[in-house]
Design an enzyme around this catalytic site. Structure first.
Site, PDB file in Angstrom:
ATOM      1  N   ASP A  49      24.548  37.282  49.164  1.00 36.62           N
ATOM      2  CA  ASP A  49      25.316  36.350  48.336  1.00 36.62           C
ATOM      3  C   ASP A  49      24.662  36.318  46.953  1.00 36.62           C
ATOM      4  O   ASP A  49      23.569  36.870  46.760  1.00 36.62           O
ATOM      5  CB  ASP A  49      25.267  34.966  49.001  1.00 36.62           C
ATOM      6  CG  ASP A  49      26.283  33.983  48.427  1.00 36.62           C
ATOM      7  OD1 ASP A  49      27.110  34.391  47.593  1.00 36.62           O
ATOM      8  OD2 ASP A  49      26.236  32.812  48.827  1.00 36.62           O
ATOM      9  N   ASP A 106      33.795  31.674  47.156  1.00 37.02           N
ATOM     10  CA  ASP A 106      33.872  30.247  47.453  1.00 37.02           C
ATOM     11  C   ASP A 106      35.254  29.679  47.171  1.00 37.02           C
ATOM     12  O   ASP A 106      35.498  29.044  46.148  1.00 37.02           O
ATOM     13  CB  ASP A 106      32.801  29.511  46.645  1.00 37.02           C
ATOM     14  CG  ASP A 106      31.401  29.990  47.026  1.00 37.02           C
ATOM     15  OD1 ASP A 106      31.272  30.658  48.077  1.00 37.02           O
ATOM     16  OD2 ASP A 106      30.456  29.716  46.283  1.00 37.02           O
ATOM     17  N   ASP A 151      23.015  30.360  56.872  1.00 39.32           N
ATOM     18  CA  ASP A 151      23.019  30.336  55.402  1.00 39.32           C
ATOM     19  C   ASP A 151      21.600  30.020  54.888  1.00 39.32           C
ATOM     20  O   ASP A 151      20.636  29.987  55.665  1.00 39.32           O
ATOM     21  CB  ASP A 151      24.076  29.311  54.947  1.00 39.32           C
ATOM     22  CG  ASP A 151      24.672  29.628  53.581  1.00 39.32           C
ATOM     23  OD1 ASP A 151      23.928  30.123  52.713  1.00 39.32           O
ATOM     24  OD2 ASP A 151      25.872  29.370  53.366  1.00 39.32           O
ATOM     25  N   HIS A 208      34.044  29.710  57.509  1.00 38.51           N
ATOM     26  CA  HIS A 208      32.845  29.295  56.782  1.00 38.51           C
ATOM     27  C   HIS A 208      33.137  27.962  56.112  1.00 38.51           C
ATOM     28  O   HIS A 208      34.298  27.630  55.864  1.00 38.51           O
ATOM     29  CB  HIS A 208      32.483  30.373  55.740  1.00 38.51           C
ATOM     30  CG  HIS A 208      31.213  30.104  54.993  1.00 38.51           C
ATOM     31  ND1 HIS A 208      30.095  29.561  55.577  1.00 38.51           N
ATOM     32  CD2 HIS A 208      30.873  30.310  53.689  1.00 38.51           C
ATOM     33  CE1 HIS A 208      29.133  29.452  54.682  1.00 38.51           C
ATOM     34  NE2 HIS A 208      29.578  29.892  53.518  1.00 38.51           N
ATOM     35  N   ASP A 257      29.765  34.323  39.170  1.00 34.60           N
ATOM     36  CA  ASP A 257      29.829  33.284  40.193  1.00 34.60           C
ATOM     37  C   ASP A 257      30.670  32.146  39.628  1.00 34.60           C
ATOM     38  O   ASP A 257      30.171  31.303  38.907  1.00 34.60           O
ATOM     39  CB  ASP A 257      28.399  32.819  40.510  1.00 34.60           C
ATOM     40  CG  ASP A 257      28.366  31.735  41.570  1.00 34.60           C
ATOM     41  OD1 ASP A 257      29.447  31.352  42.065  1.00 34.60           O
ATOM     42  OD2 ASP A 257      27.257  31.274  41.900  1.00 34.60           O
ATOM     43  N   ARG A 302      29.171  39.447  48.335  1.00 30.32           N
ATOM     44  CA  ARG A 302      30.126  38.726  47.505  1.00 30.32           C
ATOM     45  C   ARG A 302      30.454  39.542  46.255  1.00 30.32           C
ATOM     46  O   ARG A 302      31.571  39.554  45.782  1.00 30.32           O
ATOM     47  CB  ARG A 302      29.567  37.356  47.107  1.00 30.32           C
ATOM     48  CG  ARG A 302      30.633  36.477  46.458  1.00 30.32           C
ATOM     49  CD  ARG A 302      30.167  35.048  46.292  1.00 30.32           C
ATOM     50  NE  ARG A 302      29.146  34.931  45.258  1.00 30.32           N
ATOM     51  CZ  ARG A 302      28.563  33.781  44.917  1.00 30.32           C
ATOM     52  NH1 ARG A 302      28.878  32.660  45.535  1.00 30.32           N
ATOM     53  NH2 ARG A 302      27.647  33.746  43.976  1.00 30.32           N
TER      54      ARG A 302
END
Ligand SMILES: *[C@@H]1O[C@H](CO)[C@@H](O)[C@H](O)[C@H]1NC(C)=O
Ligand SMILES: *[C@@H]1O[C@H](CO)[C@@H](O)[C@H](O)[C@H]1NC(C)=O
Length: 938
Positions: free
Chosen positions: A537, A613, A424, A671, A278, A597
């Site tokens: 996610d 992101d 979300d 998004h 991440d 993701r």
């Protein structure tokens, strides 16, 4: 109930993380460089041309579809076993393992990544000498050289792939940690002494020396990164090998990196890294790891395309060198004057922290052959439900059920179609997935039903971290059934994520996946309906207080495997279990939709992927094209980037250009971060809103084409969003091109990604081709670049002459409302006055198509006749869809009449003709899609 103080602490912690995250760009310090990774350093430090491995000729055993042999490391005397097998469709597999490991090494179970045990294909023994073995597989040749060990693959007698040609094979066998040896033992072994097989002394001493030398290296038995110590209970275990591509200047693939499509050499950078992480506000154009990993590389030149699949779930790094790119300008000039006709070559070097060497070599020879060869191994994306390839509206967060209702109503008010609205993490009760915030979403079923009444769907986020709260039934259930990932000491692993202190189900265990699937049943997931789909996610997994924001490597999984062995498939298995859960929920009737993701090779089977992101900046819009091309090339076809960018507040121009680009990328979702200003399309200034609405409506008109393209890739593999060279393999000008691409075979797209852009150079491939602007019908001849005006309202998109594209021109509020709508055929003739195309249709949402309930029709135009015929007799489906209109571009003179023949019935059709654009419009043929017809221009 948890104590308030703990709750407060957790909120403060999460707030702190948000604060930290919103104040700085990527914190490189959080992520390892090669210098900070012991095994990366060890492999990178190897010197080419000094392979210590040779084949033991007496161990070579040739069978009908495989060869087994042993390799001897002449320095350590450790033996390895190698199996080379022939697989169907000109593919070979090489597996290398220890002969007698003191501990079993991890191999990815068949079914997790490979769809099944690959089917074997005969290997023909052509020649065996004391020095080498030559084998034939279909039209290809394989030569195994014994001393030093290497393997060369030839297509039509030209070398295309070489294994260990650089001599970088390295296999860190499992060993027991030893105390330093007494000095005299070491001194006896003279350097460079050739050990003799069977000679006890010779075998022991250099091995000890090697071992001692290695023991002195730091990082072998324990490794520290920042404040984290990796205990490495099994010591060093990495494996590495070099793969050369003689004759190739360009290699592609190995996503996920925010980088160019044609991979760069890594001479002056770290190697490309594959380790699912991440990475907050990721940087562009560098080889740092991102959320997903597909260890698949393709090499392409005018004659051949080949591929490599490195089937290993551990952290992997890949170095790339090229004899062409690594030369500076002056040495290239020098070569030119020396008439040095060096053939280009790309050398790659792959190394993984653990596991075995298991590499598939796909020999092409054409791009579509490699796509199919890879599809046979890891599968393809099943036909997505139609709604999922339409437009998605998302934000962190739609605050409550009224907010959802308002967004839904506003989209209708402004006449902007959309299919899915997303929720979300804030929709949950304190980040407890499978629950709802009871105040904000008190009537979730009513909310979903209201959205679904217009043919729309909803998606909620379900992350794999479970809040450690014994009153949270999902966690309590997992804990009581012992389904959670463990520390190295055998206790439940504990880390911080959105809910605070969290635990993670062990998705590598098939029993855990079964358990997870059951959580999606309507009886378990209260307040959900069959119209609710899922978003996974944080499944790298993201652990806020873990090393590199993820699991510790010595965390324990099913069967005692460490995270170091399985890290890169964890997120993939989360998505797989989620998709299977949605399938279970509908008793195997409805197709699931799951966005992930994190991903690995094979994730294409489970749904869609997005690039995580990103940032609302022009550079991130621009990089979305090469990133999505890389994913598509290796089978992850259903891929998209957050439209608008996740972070920051882009201005209306950037938003407009992003929606336009997204409308022509496979997964189309806007998004935004919780701290951004609201930016639903109807909030844009009026002019931008209208342009964005047109872009989204254009997406809807092309849905029959997208759906057909997805079907064809489901059947044959290959990308949906294609590099130009996939269709024009011999055109060198396209080899590095990644700012324009093809959707399917027939649509050329060049999104505007520059601020203030009012036009762009478009390269039209195919010296004998013509291209038509989809809006103006303007004609462009192929084989050259042309400047095309593109003011804000214009998306440069072109249809290939020679193609027939089906569209639905009556755009409604959602794709669900368009299922039965009539079709317009856009026929663009090539220079010979011909065209062909197809359409695939089914019920758009169930699995019935896999039982033959579908329609695949072929359209072809030549000699002034357009024929609609059945492309696939295996399928049959009664659809209400019919052909409403046919537009033919490139008709040079007005016909006297147009007639349609269906069965024995013939009748004349009304038509219009515009000589300026050479467009013939045939009105109301009125035939059903499934009816054969012939239309003749008289
Ligand atoms: C129809 O099914 C047969 C048998 O499964 C298969 O061999 C054939 O390729 C299929 N046809 C098409 C067009 O897919
Ligand atoms: C074709 O172009 C001419 C000149 O620009 C114009 O006068 C004419 O109306 C056009 N014809 C059609 C059918 O659009």
């Amino acid at each position: 109930m948890e104590t308030p103080s703990l709750w407060v602490m957790q909120q403060i912690f999460v707030t702190l993380i948000l604060l930290i995250q919103s104040s700085v760009a990527v914190n490189r310090d959080n992520f390892k460089t090669c210098q900070q990774s012991g095994f990366c350093k060890r492999h990178r430090a190897m010197t080419p041309g000094q392979s210590s491995y040779e084949v033991l000729p007496e161990t070579v055993n040739v069978q009908s579809t495989s060869v087994n042999l042993q390799l001897l490391n002449t320095v350590t005397n450790v033996k390895l076993t190698l199996e080379l097998s022939g697989l169907e469709r000109s593919t070979a597999r090489i597996k290398i393992n220890e002969v007698e490991p003191i501990k079993q090494r991890y191999e990815i179970p068949v079914g997790d990544v490979l769809v099944e045990e690959p089917k074997r294909q005969g290997l023909k023994k052509l020649e065996q000498t004391s020095q080498s073995l030559t084998l034939g597989i279909e039209k290809n040749k394989i030569v195994i050289s014994f001393k030093p060990f290497r393997i060369d693959f030839y297509t039509e007698d030209e070398p295309v792939v070489s294994i260990n040609a650089q001599g970088l094979l390295k296999f860190e066998h499992y060993r027991t940690k030893q105390e330093a040896q007494p000095e005299e033992n070491v001194e006896e072994a003279k350097e460079g002494e050739e050990p003799k097989v069977g000679d006890e002394n010779a075998e022991e001493k250099p091995a000890e020396e090697e071992q001692k030398k290695e023991e002195e290296e730091p990082d072998l038995w324990e490794e520290t990164f920042k404040s984290f110590t990796d205990s490495k209970p099994h010591g060093p275990s990495s494996v590495g090998l070099d793969v050369s591509f003689p004759g190739f200047e360009n290699v592609y693939g190995i996503p996920e990196h925010a980088d160019d499509f044609a991979l760069k050499t890594t001479k002056d950078t770290d190697p490309y890294r594959l380790f699912n992480l991440d990475v907050f506000e990721y940087e562009l154009y560098n080889p740092m790891a991102l959320y997903g990993a597909v260890p698949v590389m393709m090499a392409h030149n005018e004659k051949n395309t080949v591929g490599i699949f490195w089937h290993n779930a551990a952290e992997t790094w890949i170095d790339i060198k090229s004899n062409v790119a690594d030369k500076n300008f002056f040495s290239k000039v020098a070569d030119f004057f020396k008439q040095d006709s060096d053939i280009p070559q790309t050398d790659t070097h792959w190394f993984s922290e653990s596991g075995v060497i298991d590499v598939f070599i796909m020999l092409g020879p054409k791009p579509k052959d490699v796509f199919k060869q890879y599809a046979v191994l890891t599968g393809t994306t099943p036909v997505p439900p139609l709604f999922s390839i339409a437009y998605h509206q998302c934000r962190w967060n739609y605050n409550d059920q009224d907010d959802v209702k308002n967004v839904d109503a506003n989209m209708d008010k402004f006449d902007i179609p959309f299919d899915v609205i997303w929720l979300d993490i804030e929709h949950t009760d304190g980040k407890r997935y499978f629950t709802w915030d009871g105040n904000k979403f008190s009537h979730s079923v009513d909310m979903i039903n209201n959205v679904a009444s217009k043919g729309r769907k909803m998606v909620t986020i379900v992350d794999p971290h479970l809040k450690k709260d014994d009153n949270y039934k999902v966690y309590a259930d997992a804990k009581s059934k012992d389904l959670l990932v463990k520390n190295k000491d055998g206790n439940e692993y504990d880390g911080w994520c959105w809910p605070g202190s969290s635990a993670w189900p062990d998705f590598t265990d098939p029993e855990v996946r079964k358990w997870w699937e059951s959580k999606f049943l309507l009886s378990e997931y209260e307040g959900s309906t069959n119209d609710l789909h899922t978003w996974n996610d944080m499944n790298e997994p993201s652990v806020f207080n873990g090393p590199e924001i993820s699991f510790h490597r010595d965390v324990k999984h099913h069967n005692g495997w460490e995270n170091r062995d399985v890290h890169n498939i964890y997120g993939h298995l989360v998505q797989q279990a989620t998709a299977d859960g949605l399938i279970l929920r509908s008793d195997h009737k409805e197709r699931p939709f799951v966005l992930t993701r994190s991903f690995f090779a094979g994730s294409q089977r489970n749904g869609a992927v997005w690039t995580g992101d990103n940032i609302g900046e022009w550079s991130h819009l621009k990089v979305s094209n090469p990133m999505l091309l890389s994913l598509n090339l290796v089978g992850i076809t259903f891929a998209g980037a957050d439209v608008g960018g996740f972070f920051k507040n882009p201005d209306p121009e950037l938003l407009t250009r992003w929606w336009q680009a997204g409308a022509f990328q496979p997964f189309f979702r806007s998004h935004a971060h919780i701290d951004t200003k609201r930016r639903e399309p109807y909030l844009l200034p009026d002019n931008n809103m209208k342009i964005v609405r047109n872009a989204i409506r254009a997406r809807y008109t092309f849905l029959p084409y997208w759906y057909t393209v997805f079907y064809n890739t489901y059947k044959n593999g290959g990308p949906v969003m294609q590099p130009l060279w996939a269709e024009y393999p011999e055109d060198k000008l396209t080899f590095k091109m990644d700012d324009q691409f093809l959707i399917g075979p027939s649509l050329l797209v060049k999104p505007i990604t520059e601020q203030g852009g009012t036009g762009t150079n478009v390269y039209f491939p195919g010296a004998n081709d013509v291209w038509y602007d989809i809006l103006t019908a303007e004609k462009y001849l192929g084989g050259k670049s042309v400047y095309v005006n593109a003011p804000l309202e214009k998306i440069p998109v072109f249809q290939r002459g020679g193609s027939i594209i089906p569209r639905k021109m009556r755009v409604r509020r959602s794709s669900g409302l368009m299922h039965d709508d009539p079709i317009t055929l856009f026929v663009c003739l090539d220079r010979q006055g011909k065209a062909s195309g197809d359409i695939y249709a089914d019920d758009y949402h169930t699995f019935q198509y896999q039982k033959g309930k579908y329609l695949h029709r072929q359209f072809s135009f030549s000699n002034n006749k357009l024929i609609n015929s059945n492309a696939d007799k295996n399928g049959s489906f009664e659809t209400k869809e019919w052909i409403e209109r046919i537009l033919i571009l490139g008709v040079l003179k007005k016909p006297n009449a147009v007639a349609i023949k269906i069965g024995n019935q013939q009748q004349q059709l009304a038509f219009g003709y515009d000589p300026n654009t050479s467009l013939l419009a045939i009105k109301k043929p009125g035939s059903k899609l499934q009816e054969d017809f012939v239309i003749t221009l008289l």
